[in-house]
Design an enzyme around this catalytic site. Structure first.
Site, short mmCIF file in Angstrom:
data_model
loop_
_atom_site.label_atom_id
_atom_site.label_comp_id
_atom_site.label_asym_id
_atom_site.label_seq_id
_atom_site.Cartn_x
_atom_site.Cartn_y
_atom_site.Cartn_z
N ASP A 204 0.80 -1.23 0.00
CA ASP A 204 0.00 0.00 0.00
C ASP A 204 0.83 1.27 0.00
OD1 ASP A 204 0.84 -0.44 2.60
OD2 ASP A 204 -1.16 -0.41 3.48
N ASP B 197 3.62 1.12 12.96
CA ASP B 197 2.84 -0.12 12.94
C ASP B 197 3.46 -1.30 13.69
OD1 ASP B 197 1.11 1.29 11.38
OD2 ASP B 197 1.52 0.22 9.54
#
Length: 886
Positions: A70, A481
């Site tokens: 992404d 993350d």
């Protein structure tokens, strides 16, 4: 846990990166050499780390496989090494959004051709439009077709697809589904030009959150997949029947039977859901569709699987469980091309206890699951997990049943069976790419083995980097993350992420310059402390205590000796503490949200920056005073660092093209700054080992110098610069952090937004231009030694020794000597070489820690034997120089 892929620093900088024109060069321009040095670029291995929303197998050539991420570009599989090769490292600074890949297509007619639809955001965060990249050499090089709209590789709905598709019979024809109400697009010249298919009736209408004023969750997710029915065409003529999925819960699937001339809503289709995937089994005449009530990749509370008979128009609900039993949506849809009756799908949004994978060998008539409950919470798995190649994938968790560690995955929107090998399957998760080579064990009652198939695919967003001058750690990284890592070997995957506590995102970290065993990090966590400390060079951690009001990590700085810390967290003002953060006090004189750093020599001096003003504290962070320095960037897109070994030597980078932008230097602790001429733009600054014969540490920056954007090095204090990357190695946005290695000349660590930690090594080991040549100086000047007995037992002990360079010049090679008073004997020593003759011990550097910059230190440890007493050595010598004992 959710793994959000938005880097806030990028969003804040976006307008400044691309708006306006560059400022004129100053009259006195430094020497700039472009690509004058040959660098070898690699990743500090993490293996994975982010969301893999798409995997594409070529249908005509075995082992030709692509993966899209992404925010981190696209990759091609290398079967011989079982690794992935990055394909979009050539994306430059101004096109940073093109590292987000919303769709990818591999040409089965001409396998050398591959296409990528790129663009990261559809709203103002990414000021550039999307593009379709085309390659005729499997992604080794690309040509670009700009689009008149944006694409969203990191937007909601990015796991649906594929939105880009090649006509299997006439490969000059491609279709692209657009977001934001832009409709369906087509190319008839192999992706060189594109035009809207005006006959297509529905541009979609689904928005994740229509009330979101930022435009992120409120964007129309648009056209989400295109699938050709290859049974309706012949080679050289356009395929007649094409199916298109639309983000519209009432009108999700459309079909053309005349090669795209006209379109109609597919009759009898289910409503109330979004069609995430549409996969066609032409042999049996079935179109399989995976539905979810939300666009994903995080959300989804209900889902169904349907089968459409292309010959009769019959719809059949083939869902493996009743609708009332779903708490997730379906995606990850695939058909076994060798045995087309075999179908698989995932419960992509099953966060707890983890994802589920479903498999049918009778075209969806009956299903089995990857795992089942036996007697809740106990489970029976059809698989085993082997994460030995990426052990951090356990996340240090020890969950209670029915959760297991490591997890089978989450955000599992991509799952593909190899069209040439029914036993091989790959699927993407929010943290890695998993696969198996014995999938068919599922059907025979055995277990299939799931393991990471991700080496070479690096997809982390890097917020901060630090390379200590001594200790076992070569590099500390603060990551989005997955928190971050301590690398002791750049070529090996670390065993674990930072834990105790485990931040979802680490925003900042620092070590004490003269005691690199002391490390601090801060980050984001849904609940719990936002600060952590280590006293063993980052090997182990313990949580600090948050002051009231903290909501996020912010930035943090350790004093030069590790005795105190200054923290600028989100949610409250700047704080300081002595010790390890058991209590904090508010700093005065500095605004909330300031970026903070420490002086690398004076443990009581800290610095801050906010809104164009530089701040200085000389009392350990208790009070700050605004500097009178003028001309600094007015915004907050600034990063600055103090030089190790020299008190008050500060470098500041940042700004925006609409105002002050560049690189500034202060030699008086921030009281005044001088802007370096010729550095038109600079976003990071870092220091590394000095070149041979140089009197100043090497500078590194991500900058625009001489009209060229790149990664630059200076060995002469910024008088001249060498671009050390090249156009093939740009990695999009590199503006978060940079640091050199204090032990290895020429080595630089570069942050990326999605391509992980990139590091470069020079072929010019002598130092190159701007200060090369000369001989290694003999260590001179002052030194200080700290000798600590860290553990002692009957007959044995362990000690830690830190040797600080308190002089003004770097050491290039060192030898430390002392004598034991009580007959102690060294039995084992690490991080150095040693000899012992009687009571006399001599310890010498090893290859990687011979250089010690002024103000830096080097450390080693050892175990020894003793009897009677264990008196510490009274004196130490560095060569012929006596050292202060602390």
């Amino acid at each position: 846990m959710r793994r959000t892929r938005i880097l806030t620093a990028v969003l804040a900088l976006a307008a400044g990166l691309l708006a306006g024109s560059p400022s004129a060069l100053a009259a006195s321009t430094p020497e700039v050499t472009l690509a004058a040095d040959t660098y070898t670029w690699k990743n500090a291995r993490i293996d994975g780390g982010g969301f893999v929303p798409g995997i594409v197998f070529n249908r005509s050539e075995k082992n030709l496989i692509y993966a899209r991420t992404d925010i981190g570009g696209a990759y091609r599989w290398q079967e011989s090494t079982k690794t992935w090769t990055p394909l979009l490292d050539s994306v430059g600074w101004n096109d940073w959004g093109h590292t987000g890949v919303v769709s990818l297509a591999s040409d089965s007619v001409d396998p050398d051709r591959v296409y990528a639809a790129v663009g990261t955001y559809t709203n103002s965060w990414d000021p550039g439009n999307g593009a379709v990249l085309r390659s005729s050499d499997r992604g080794a090089s690309w040509q670009k077709a700009d689009l008149p709209f944006k694409l969203g590789g990191n937007m909601p709905g990015r796991g649906m697809g594929e939105r880009l598709a090649i006509d299997p019979h006439k490969d000059s024809v491609l279709y692209l589904g657009a977001p934001s109400g832009k409709g369906l697009w087509r190319s008839t010249d192999s992706g060189a030009t594109w035009s809207q298919v005006t006959a297509f009736p529905n541009p979609g209408n689904y928005q994740q959150d229509p009330s979101d004023t930022s435009g992120y969750a409120s964007d129309n997710q648009g056209i989400v997949w295109v699938t050709f029915d290859e049974s309706t065409g012949t080679a050289g003529t356009a395929t007649k029947t094409v199916y298109v999925g639309v983000a519209d819960k009432d009108n999700a699937v459309y079909r053309s039977t005349d090669a795209g001339a006209t379109w109609s809503r597919l009759a009898g289709q289910p409503t109330g859901y979004l069609a995430h995937k549409g996969v066609l089994d032409a042999k049996n005449g079935y179109l399989y569709i995976a539905y979810s009530d939300k666009g994903g990749p995080y959300d989804g509370g209900k889902g169904r699987l349907w089968r459409y008979a292309t010959a009769t128009g019959t719809w059949t609900d083939i869902s493996p469980v009743a609708e009332a039993e779903t708490y997730y949506g379906f995606s990850g849809l695939t058909v076994d091309r060798e045995h087309p009756g075999t179908v698989m799908a995932t419960a992509y949004s099953s966060w707890w206890p983890e994802t589920q994978i479903f498999r049918s060998t009778d075209s969806g008539g009956t299903w089995t699951k990857a795992w089942d409950y036996t007697s809740y919470p106990d489970r029976s798995n059809r698989y085993t997990m082997d994460v030995s190649s990426s052990p951090w994938l356990t996340f240090g968790a020890n969950p209670s049943p029915p959760e297991q560690s490591p997890k089978l995955g989450w955000m599992t929107e991509s799952l593909e069976i190899d069209p040439f090998d029914s036993a091989r399957m790959m699927y993407g998760t929010g943290a890695t790419l998993y696969g198996t080579d014995n999938l068919t064990n599922w059907d025979s009652g055995g277990r299939f083995t799931v393991r990471p198939m991700v080496q070479g695919l690096e997809e982390t967003a890097v917020n901060d980097l630090a390379s200590p001058p001594s200790g076992g750690a070569q590099l500390f990284s603060a990551l989005g993350d997955i928190g971050g890592f301590r690398h002791t070997d750049l070529t090996k995957v670390p065993s674990m992420i930072f834990t105790s506590p485990t931040f979802t995102t680490t925003t900042s970290l620092d070590f004490a310059q003269t005691d690199p065993n002391t490390v601090v990090r801060v980050g984001n966590l849904d609940s719990g402390p936002h600060v952590a400390f280590s006293t063993d060079n980052g090997a182990n951690w313990f949580a600090g205590t948050d002051p009231s009001g903290v909501s996020g990590g912010g930035t943090v700085a350790a004093s030069a000796d590790g005795s105190r810390f200054v923290w600028s967290p989100e949610g409250t003002g700047v704080q300081y503490t002595t010790g390890f953060g058991s209590s904090w006090s508010a700093s005065s004189g500095i605004p909330s949200g300031a970026v903070v750093e420490s002086d690398r020599v004076d443990p009581k001096v800290f610095y801050g920056f906010k809104a164009g003003t530089f701040y200085v504290s000389s009392d350990g962070g208790a009070t700050f005073t605004a500097s009178s320095a003028t001309g600094l960037p007015s915004g907050d897109s600034v990063r600055f660092k103090a030089l190790p070994g020299v008190k008050g030597d500060v470098w500041l980078a940042g700004g925006a093209s609409a105002g002050a932008y560049g690189l500034w230097h202060s030699t008086d602790g921030g009281a005044s700054f001088t802007k370096l001429p010729g550095v038109e733009e600079a976003d990071t600054i870092g220091f590394g080992k000095a070149a041979t014969g140089a009197s100043y540490q090497t500078l590194y920056t991500s900058a625009k110098i001489g009209g060229v954007r790149g990664i630059f090095r200076s060995t002469d204090k910024g008088a001249s610069w060498t671009r050390i990357n090249d156009d093939a190695h740009q990695w999009g946005w590199t503006g978060a952090a940079i640091t050199g290695d204090p032990r290895v000349y020429g080595r630089v660590y570069v942050s990326t937004n999605g391509r992980g930690v990139v590091y470069g090594d020079t072929s010019d080991t002598s130092g190159g231009s701007g200060g090369g040549g000369g001989t290694d100086p003999t260590p001179t000047g002052a030194c200080a030694v700290t000798y600590k007995i860290t553990n002692q037992w009957s007959g044995g002990f362990q000690a830690d020794v830190q040797v600080a360079n308190t002089g003004s010049a770097a050491w290039n090679g060192w030898s430390l000597g002392w004598s034991f008073a009580d007959g102690q004997q060294v039995t084992q020593l690490w991080n150095a070489d040693y000899t012992q003759s009687g009571a006399a011990v001599t310890v010498k550097n090893v290859s990687w820690n011979g250089t010690v910059a002024a103000g830096s230190s080097v450390g080693f440890g050892f175990t020894g034997s003793w009897s009677g007493t264990n008196t510490k050595p009274a004196s130490f010598k560095l060569g012929d120089q006596s050292c202060t004992v602390t």
